[in-house]
Every structure is written in C-alpha cells, then in structure tokens.
Design an enzyme around this catalytic site. Sequence first.
Site, PDB file in Angstrom:
ATOM      1  N   ASP A 187       0.851  -1.203   0.000  1.00 39.61           N
ATOM      2  CA  ASP A 187       0.000   0.000   0.000  1.00 39.61           C
ATOM      3  C   ASP A 187       0.879   1.242   0.000  1.00 39.61           C
ATOM      4  O   ASP A 187       0.616   2.231   0.675  1.00 39.61           O
ATOM      5  CB  ASP A 187      -0.937   0.008   1.212  1.00 39.61           C
ATOM      6  CG  ASP A 187      -2.014   1.106   1.102  1.00 39.61           C
ATOM      7  OD1 ASP A 187      -2.308   1.543  -0.036  1.00 39.61           O
ATOM      8  OD2 ASP A 187      -2.538   1.535   2.141  1.00 39.61           O
ATOM      9  N   ASP A 204       2.271   2.293   7.970  1.00 37.01           N
ATOM     10  CA  ASP A 204       1.071   1.587   7.509  1.00 37.01           C
ATOM     11  C   ASP A 204       1.418   0.229   6.894  1.00 37.01           C
ATOM     12  O   ASP A 204       1.239   0.010   5.695  1.00 37.01           O
ATOM     13  CB  ASP A 204       0.327   2.492   6.503  1.00 37.01           C
ATOM     14  CG  ASP A 204      -1.145   2.129   6.407  1.00 37.01           C
ATOM     15  OD1 ASP A 204      -1.566   1.216   7.121  1.00 37.01           O
ATOM     16  OD2 ASP A 204      -1.849   2.761   5.598  1.00 37.01           O
TER      17      ASP A 204
HETATM   18  N1  LIG Z   1       3.824   6.026  14.142  1.00 36.44           N
HETATM   19  C1  LIG Z   1       3.199   7.137  13.806  1.00 36.44           C
HETATM   20  N2  LIG Z   1       3.641   8.335  14.252  1.00 36.44           N
HETATM   21  C2  LIG Z   1       2.992   9.476  13.911  1.00 36.44           C
HETATM   22  N3  LIG Z   1       1.880   9.522  13.139  1.00 36.44           N
HETATM   23  C3  LIG Z   1       1.400   8.362  12.672  1.00 36.44           C
HETATM   24  C4  LIG Z   1       2.022   7.113  12.971  1.00 36.44           C
HETATM   25  N4  LIG Z   1       1.315   6.132  12.371  1.00 36.44           N
HETATM   26  C5  LIG Z   1       0.305   6.732  11.721  1.00 36.44           C
HETATM   27  N5  LIG Z   1       0.343   8.072  11.903  1.00 36.44           N
HETATM   28  C6  LIG Z   1      -0.602   9.074  11.383  1.00 36.44           C
HETATM   29  O1  LIG Z   1      -1.840   8.461  11.126  1.00 36.44           O
HETATM   30  C7  LIG Z   1      -2.149   8.482   9.726  1.00 36.44           C
HETATM   31  C8  LIG Z   1      -2.799   7.172   9.318  1.00 36.44           C
HETATM   32  O2  LIG Z   1      -1.922   6.096   9.607  1.00 36.44           O
HETATM   33  P1  LIG Z   1      -1.936   4.783   8.752  1.00 36.44           P
HETATM   34  O3  LIG Z   1      -1.688   5.117   7.333  1.00 36.44           O
HETATM   35  O4  LIG Z   1      -1.040   3.820   9.418  1.00 36.44           O
HETATM   36  O5  LIG Z   1      -3.429   4.304   8.989  1.00 36.44           O
HETATM   37  P2  LIG Z   1      -4.597   3.977   7.959  1.00 36.44           P
HETATM   38  O6  LIG Z   1      -5.760   3.564   8.739  1.00 36.44           O
HETATM   39  O7  LIG Z   1      -4.091   3.084   6.925  1.00 36.44           O
HETATM   40  O8  LIG Z   1      -4.950   5.315   7.357  1.00 36.44           O
HETATM   41  P3  LIG Z   1      -5.263   5.603   5.846  1.00 36.44           P
HETATM   42  O9  LIG Z   1      -6.466   4.758   5.521  1.00 36.44           O
HETATM   43  O10 LIG Z   1      -5.519   7.082   5.894  1.00 36.44           O
HETATM   44  O11 LIG Z   1      -4.019   5.195   5.085  1.00 36.44           O
HETATM   45  C9  LIG Z   1      -0.833   8.789   9.043  1.00 36.44           C
HETATM   46  O12 LIG Z   1      -0.997   9.457   7.837  1.00 36.44           O
HETATM   47  C10 LIG Z   1      -0.139   9.675  10.065  1.00 36.44           C
HETATM   48  O13 LIG Z   1      -0.645  10.982   9.986  1.00 36.44           O
HETATM   49 MG   LIG Z   2      -2.173   4.972   5.477  1.00 37.84          MG
END
Ligand SMILES: Nc1ncnc2c1ncn2[C@@H]1O[C@H](COP(=O)(O)OP(=O)(O)OP(=O)(O)O)[C@@H](O)[C@H]1O
Ligand SMILES: [Mg+2]
Length: 260
Positions: A187, A204
């Site tokens: 992804d 992610d």
């Molecule tokens: N370890 C981390 N430290 C800081 N911010 C984080 C971290 N992990 C995630 N985030 C924040 O949270 C957001 C979403 O995280 P992630 O992509 O892992 O989840 P997601 O549910 O897949 O979201 P999306 O569907 O928007 O991709 C990231 O864009 C970032 O802003």
């Molecule tokens: Mg994401």
Amino acid sequence: MAQESNEEFDLRKFVPEENQRKTFAKVFDKRTIQAVHKLSTKGYFDVLEHIISTGKEAHVFKARDKAGNARAVKVYKTDTSDFNKMHLYLKGDRRFSKVKKNKRDIVYAWTKKEFRNLLLANQAKVRCPMPITFHENVLVMEFIAGEDGEAAPPMKEAPPKDIKEAYETITGFLARLLFKVDLVHADLSEYNVLNTGKELVVIDFGQAVLNTHPEAENFFKRDVWNLANYFSKKGFKKEAEEMNADIKSLKGSLNSGKDA
Ligand SMILES: Nc1ncnc2c1ncn2[C@@H]1O[C@H](COP(=O)(O)OP(=O)(O)OP(=O)(O)O)[C@@H](O)[C@H]1O
Ligand SMILES: [Mg+2]
C-alpha cells in the site's frame, strides 16, 4: 455502540479530554475500550492525548507514557473495515493463512501482522515506526514527530527538498524490504511515507505480505508504479520499469544474510 456508565468511568482514565472521549466511545466497542485500557494499565501509555487520523480501517492516536514519551496508538475498527479484502491479504501469507473468516479474528490477525511486519522492516533497517506492543486490535508504536512535535506529515503534503535523494532512499527501502526480509508493503504511496523534515519514514504495514503471497508481485508493481508516478510529478522523471530495475539492481549490494 452505546456505552454504559461503568465503561465511561473507565474511559476517563485514559482519555481525559471530553471531546476526544466522546469520539472514542462512539467509534469503539466495549472490547476495544477494554483492550486500550489493558495496555494503558500495563504502562505502555498513560493517556491518549488526541486523534491524529480517522481512517476507514483504523484510528491513530497520539499517546504519552508516564515518563512523557510520545507514542502512536493505532486502533483497528472491528465493524466497518473491508474484511473480505483483509482476508485475501491474510490467506495468501503463510504466516496467517489459517486465520478464521470472522471479523474479530481477521482484525486481530491484521493487527498482529502490522506488528510483525514493522519488526521485519526494522530488522531490514528500513526507517519505520518501531513497534512496541499489540493486544487484540490495538497496536502501540514509536511516534513519528515532525518539526513541530506533532505527527510528521506525509510526503504527499510535505515533499522532500531533495527529490533525487528521496528517490534513492525509497528505492533502497523497497530493496531492503524485498531482499532482506521478503516483504512487499502493498500500500505504498506518498500518503504512507512521512517526512519529518530530517528523514523519510514508511508507515502503515498492516497489509504488507511475504513475497510468497500469490499477489505479491502485483502488489509490488503497484507500489513501484505509485512511487514512480509521484517522483515523476515532482520533477524526477522515472518510468515504473526503470524504478523497478533500480530496485532490483540493489540486490547484489545488499548482504545476502537476512540478519545483516
Ligand atoms: N507512528 C506514527 N507516528 C505518527 N503519526 C502516525 C504514525 N502512524 C500513523 N500516523 C498518522 O496516522 C495516519 C494514518 O496512519 P496509517 O496510514 O497507518 O493508517 P490507515 O488507517 O491506513 O490510514 P489511511 O487509511 O488514511 O491510510 C498517518 O498518515 C499519520 O498521519
Ligand atoms: Mg495509510
């Protein structure tokens, strides 16, 4: 899901801010709240300070432990995710192929998969959050801070200053993932690479699969296509095939031992 008063009482301990608490109680069921509570009781974090992101599959919170260290807490939803899609990613990955096809088992396996993938990526020396622990659908990891101390923005919003250097960093990461720990992110795009201002950090990893997954090659191609497209838009012209060749050419320069 409606919250009973005793849950609300529990919730106050780790979500002190009222509006945050209301959101939390609305989105998460009783078991999720208990899982968060359990991790908090064990000391992995003290309070959830605020929501960073509300995605379709998970919510990410900024938390802090008693010593004042920031943590990212990712809470996977147990109701609204695309479970059929998740099951496809799990089924083809030999680590999780035996997962039962019910929502809860799928989400728990998914959370565990993100934890394990983050460990592998760290082992391959790919810059990503260090995973700390997980329980059921809750994952605690290193918080990736930007220059202001809040969550670092994705590369999409904060493009790297030196785009050629960023390209080399990312191709290096993809090569390390694939050749050192047999992992395909699946992804990858400018949304899942954070830019702290000092470094790029891949996030992610829930959907990442071992390269023996029947779809691994397609996932890898899609990752490369997304990124080649991004770098081209930013002025560093690369066809996906070229980027693919650049990644593959790094194989020889990486040590063959998986722990190296
Ligand atoms: N370890 C981390 N430290 C800081 N911010 C984080 C971290 N992990 C995630 N985030 C924040 O949270 C957001 C979403 O995280 P992630 O992509 O892992 O989840 P997601 O549910 O897949 O979201 P999306 O569907 O928007 O991709 C990231 O864009 C970032 O802003
Ligand atoms: Mg994401």
